[in-house]
Design a protein around this motif. Structure first.
Motif, mmCIF file in Angstrom:
data_model
loop_
_atom_site.group_PDB
_atom_site.id
_atom_site.type_symbol
_atom_site.label_atom_id
_atom_site.label_comp_id
_atom_site.label_asym_id
_atom_site.label_seq_id
_atom_site.Cartn_x
_atom_site.Cartn_y
_atom_site.Cartn_z
ATOM 1 N N THR A 159 0.849 -1.192 0.000
ATOM 2 C CA THR A 159 0.000 0.000 0.000
ATOM 3 C C THR A 159 0.887 1.244 0.000
ATOM 4 N N ASN A 191 0.535 5.859 0.082
ATOM 5 C CA ASN A 191 -0.393 6.962 0.307
ATOM 6 C C ASN A 191 -0.683 7.637 -1.027
ATOM 7 N N LYS A 198 -3.975 4.335 -0.047
ATOM 8 C CA LYS A 198 -4.701 4.667 1.181
ATOM 9 C C LYS A 198 -4.636 6.162 1.444
ATOM 10 N N GLU A 199 -5.700 6.652 2.056
ATOM 11 C CA GLU A 199 -5.732 8.017 2.591
ATOM 12 C C GLU A 199 -6.244 7.896 4.017
ATOM 13 N N ASN A 200 -5.515 8.475 4.969
ATOM 14 C CA ASN A 200 -5.880 8.374 6.390
ATOM 15 C C ASN A 200 -6.093 6.919 6.802
ATOM 16 N N ASP A 201 -5.219 6.052 6.323
ATOM 17 C CA ASP A 201 -5.233 4.612 6.631
ATOM 18 C C ASP A 201 -6.453 3.873 6.087
ATOM 19 N N ASN A 202 -7.229 4.525 5.218
ATOM 20 C CA ASN A 202 -8.376 3.873 4.586
ATOM 21 C C ASN A 202 -8.084 3.635 3.111
ATOM 22 N N PRO A 203 -8.318 2.403 2.621
ATOM 23 C CA PRO A 203 -8.102 2.139 1.203
ATOM 24 C C PRO A 203 -9.100 2.913 0.345
ATOM 25 N N VAL A 204 -8.575 3.639 -0.641
ATOM 26 C CA VAL A 204 -9.440 4.467 -1.488
ATOM 27 C C VAL A 204 -9.335 4.125 -2.968
ATOM 28 N N THR A 238 -12.068 -8.504 1.010
ATOM 29 C CA THR A 238 -12.354 -7.964 2.331
ATOM 30 C C THR A 238 -12.830 -9.036 3.307
ATOM 31 N N LYS A 274 -12.518 -4.929 6.063
ATOM 32 C CA LYS A 274 -11.075 -4.664 6.031
ATOM 33 C C LYS A 274 -10.452 -5.426 4.866
#
Length: 132
Positions: free
Chosen positions: A23, A25, A48-54, A112, A116
């Motif tokens: 991953t 950023n 990821k952005e802010n630890d969320n996959p985007v 997922t 997650k």
């Protein structure tokens, strides 16, 4: 394994998915991503952005977004990633993965477990399983 076995519900996505994922950023450059893909021998990296996959950057994104549009290798991942991320639950049958890839016209699915991301399944994984 026959085509009928492939379509059965006995083989699940989790049985063939790859659990190792890279991953980055959203500010990581296309050149940095390309080097990671080359070194890892892989065709996709999650963003990821802010630890969320985007999103996801795939080898195909390099051809269809960077090369075709003459973008710089300094272009950030957020400008070339495929988004939203298309996912499948780890306990779904392979036939569901194949159907989702076909309907969305993609070759890689994020896997997922309770929301997650735990892995990735590719069209190559499906073909390899079918060939067994």
């Amino acid at each position: 394994m026959s085509r009928q076995d492939f379509n059965s519900d006995s083989i699940l996505v989790q049985d063939i998915m790859t659990r190792t994922m890279i991953t980055v950023n959203s500010a990581t450059t296309a050149q940095q991503i390309a080097k990671m893909m080359q070194q890892g021998g892989i065709g996709a990296i999650f963003v990821k952005e802010n630890d969320n996959p985007v999103g996801i950057v795939t080898d195909r994104d390099f051809a269809t977004k960077i090369a075709a549009n003459g973008l710089s290798l300094d272009t950030p991942a957020k400008n070339i990633m495929s988004s939203p991320l298309i996912t499948i639950n780890h306990n779904e049958p392979l036939s569901a993965a194949a159907e989702r890839m076909t309907s969305k016209k993609i070759r890689k699915l994020a896997v997922t477990d309770n929301g997650k991301i735990v892995g990735i399944v590719t069209s190559t994984d499906l073909v390899t399983q079918l060939a067994k």
